[in-house]
Design an enzyme around this catalytic site. Structure first.
Site, PDB file in Angstrom:
ATOM      1  N   LYS A  45       0.709  -1.255  -0.143  1.00 38.16           N
ATOM      2  CA  LYS A  45       0.098   0.080  -0.065  1.00 38.16           C
ATOM      3  C   LYS A  45       0.881   1.309   0.008  1.00 38.16           C
ATOM      4  CE  LYS A  45      -0.459  -0.343   5.192  1.00 38.16           C
ATOM      5  NZ  LYS A  45      -1.229  -0.913   6.074  1.00 38.16           N
ATOM      6  N   ARG A  68     -11.184  -0.269  14.354  1.00 32.64           N
ATOM      7  CA  ARG A  68     -10.623   0.602  13.316  1.00 32.64           C
ATOM      8  C   ARG A  68     -11.511   0.128  12.151  1.00 32.64           C
ATOM      9  NH1 ARG A  68      -4.379   0.499  11.028  1.00 32.64           N
ATOM     10  NH2 ARG A  68      -5.334  -1.311  10.148  1.00 32.64           N
ATOM     11  N   TYR A 112      15.771  30.752   7.423  1.00 35.62           N
ATOM     12  CA  TYR A 112      14.598  31.836   7.827  1.00 35.62           C
ATOM     13  C   TYR A 112      14.726  31.980   9.145  1.00 35.62           C
ATOM     14  CZ  TYR A 112      12.451  30.905   3.428  1.00 35.62           C
ATOM     15  OH  TYR A 112      11.988  30.911   1.871  1.00 35.62           O
ATOM     16  N   MET A 155      11.900  24.838   2.124  1.00 34.65           N
ATOM     17  CA  MET A 155      10.983  23.929   1.394  1.00 34.65           C
ATOM     18  C   MET A 155      12.041  22.896   0.453  1.00 34.65           C
ATOM     19  SD  MET A 155       8.007  24.726  -1.541  1.00 34.65           S
ATOM     20  CE  MET A 155       6.921  25.581  -0.335  1.00 34.65           C
TER      21      MET A 155
END
Ligand SMILES: *Cc1c(COP(=O)(O)O)cnc(C)c1O
Length: 348
Positions: free
Chosen positions: A40, A134, A250, A299
């Site tokens: 998955k 779940r 930053y 980023m």
């Protein structure tokens, strides 16, 4: 004409030999049980087109995805009957797709069981919830006529706390064994990676490892037996000399207390190197030398201290320490999250 893009400055290397070796280790630990593979979430972020063929060639024959959207990519490598969808089929569209492809739904509710039966049934799996609360039918619902009408291949349940020494493990193990006496199913399945490490009572007929295939070590019994699979590397795109008092990144969170050489690395939080890595004294590595991360992660970039490796130049590669147990301790993220957050720019 369209030109080939130049080589990337950021790489995820997947060691498929280590992946296959991990599957074989888990297969050995699974004893007489068949060993499947959770594929998955794009094989936990490492790439289904890279990992699934390696798992198949190692010998896996039972592959688990969560979503129907993940089926097509898996079908490129293995036959439909080897693929199971853990979320089951909740709508007529999902049932129709299951029928058309031949992929097995893992039925999770009486609603899903009825839909499946109304569509003509055929082979499926059944998830019973024995304590994780779940997904799955409740044990008291196994007598429902909709369940009795199913043609069940694998009756499965999922452990809530296999990575801990918890009483709930044996309670869930006993619950599945009892259900196996009440429900007609070809095989029983309980163990994820950590469940395999709990021993022979937990493996039943089919195991479903995920994280340990990809290098995760969810229990101490697996230490030293599971190999690292994901290797993360990024290159320098700038080097600079700072003087005492210069600040980095930053919000100027790092201030140089001396003259120092620094490097800007082509890796940031968009690639999965989250800001939490920056704040904890973490380092990248070059030939066993640790290069501390300075200031905030951006980023697309981080800045590292090159004091230990002053010879490095633009274009040189650094390694992100990504051995999952240690990386999890260093980042505060889980071993699972460390893989699934890896960004698109790493994939070439
Ligand atoms: C994800 C998943 C697995 C694999 O679990 P790991 O902890 O990654 O080994 C097995 N079974 C089910 C139902 C799952 O959702």
């Amino acid at each position: 004409m369209i030109h080939e893009p130049p080589p990337p400055t950021l790489r995820l290397d997947v060691d498929i030999e280590a992946l296959a070796a991990n599957w074989r280790t888990l297969d050995t630990m699974s004893g007489p049980a068949r060993t499947g593979a959770a594929v998955k979430a794009n094989c936990y972020g490492l790439g289904v087109d890279i990992c699934l063929p390696a798992l198949r060639d190692a010998g896996a024959q039972d592959f688990f995805v969560a979503h129907w959207s993940e089926v097509e990519a898996a079908l490129a490598h293995v036959p439909a009957k080897q693929i199971s969808v853990l979320h089951g089929a909740n709508s007529p569209a999902e049932v129709a797709y299951a029928k058309a492809t031949g992929v097995r739904p893992v039925i999770n509710s009486l609603h899903q069981a009825r839909l499946w039966n109304e569509s003509g049934g055929r082979a499926c799996h059944l998830m019973v919830d024995t304590g994780i609360n779940r997904l799955g039918i409740r044990p008291e619902d196994v007598g429902d006529p909709a369940i009795a009408a199913l043609e069940i291949e694998v009756l499965m349940s999922h452990l809530s706390s296999a990575d801990e020494d918890s009483d709930s493990n044996s309670a869930q193990q006993r619950a599945l064994r009892e259900l196996g006496n009440k429900i007609d199913a070809k095989s029983l399945s309980l163990a994820n990676s950590a469940g395999i490490a709990l021993g022979e009572d937990f493996v039943f007929d089919l195991t479903r490892p995920g994280i340990a295939l990809y290098g995760g070590v969810p229990r101490p019994e697996l230490e030293g037996r599971i190999r690292q699979v994901a290797f993360l590397r990024a290159s320098l795109i700038q080097v600079a000399d700072l003087v005492a008092g210069d600040r980095v990144g930053y919000n100027a969170l790092f201030t140089a207390d001396r003259a120092m050489r620094v490097g800007t690395v082509s890796l940031g939080y968009a690639d999965g190197f989250l800001r939490s890595w920056g704040s904890k004294g973490n380092a990248l590595v070059h030939e066993d030398r640790a290069l501390p991360v300075l200031g905030k992660v951006s980023m697309d970039m981080i800045v590292v201290d090159l004091s230990e490796a002053p010879e490095l130049q633009v274009g040189d590669w650094l390694e992100v320490p990504y051995a999952l147990p240690r990386a999890a301790a260093a980042s505060g993220l889980s071993q699972y999250e460390l893989l699934t957050i890896l960004g698109q720019r790493l994939r070439h």
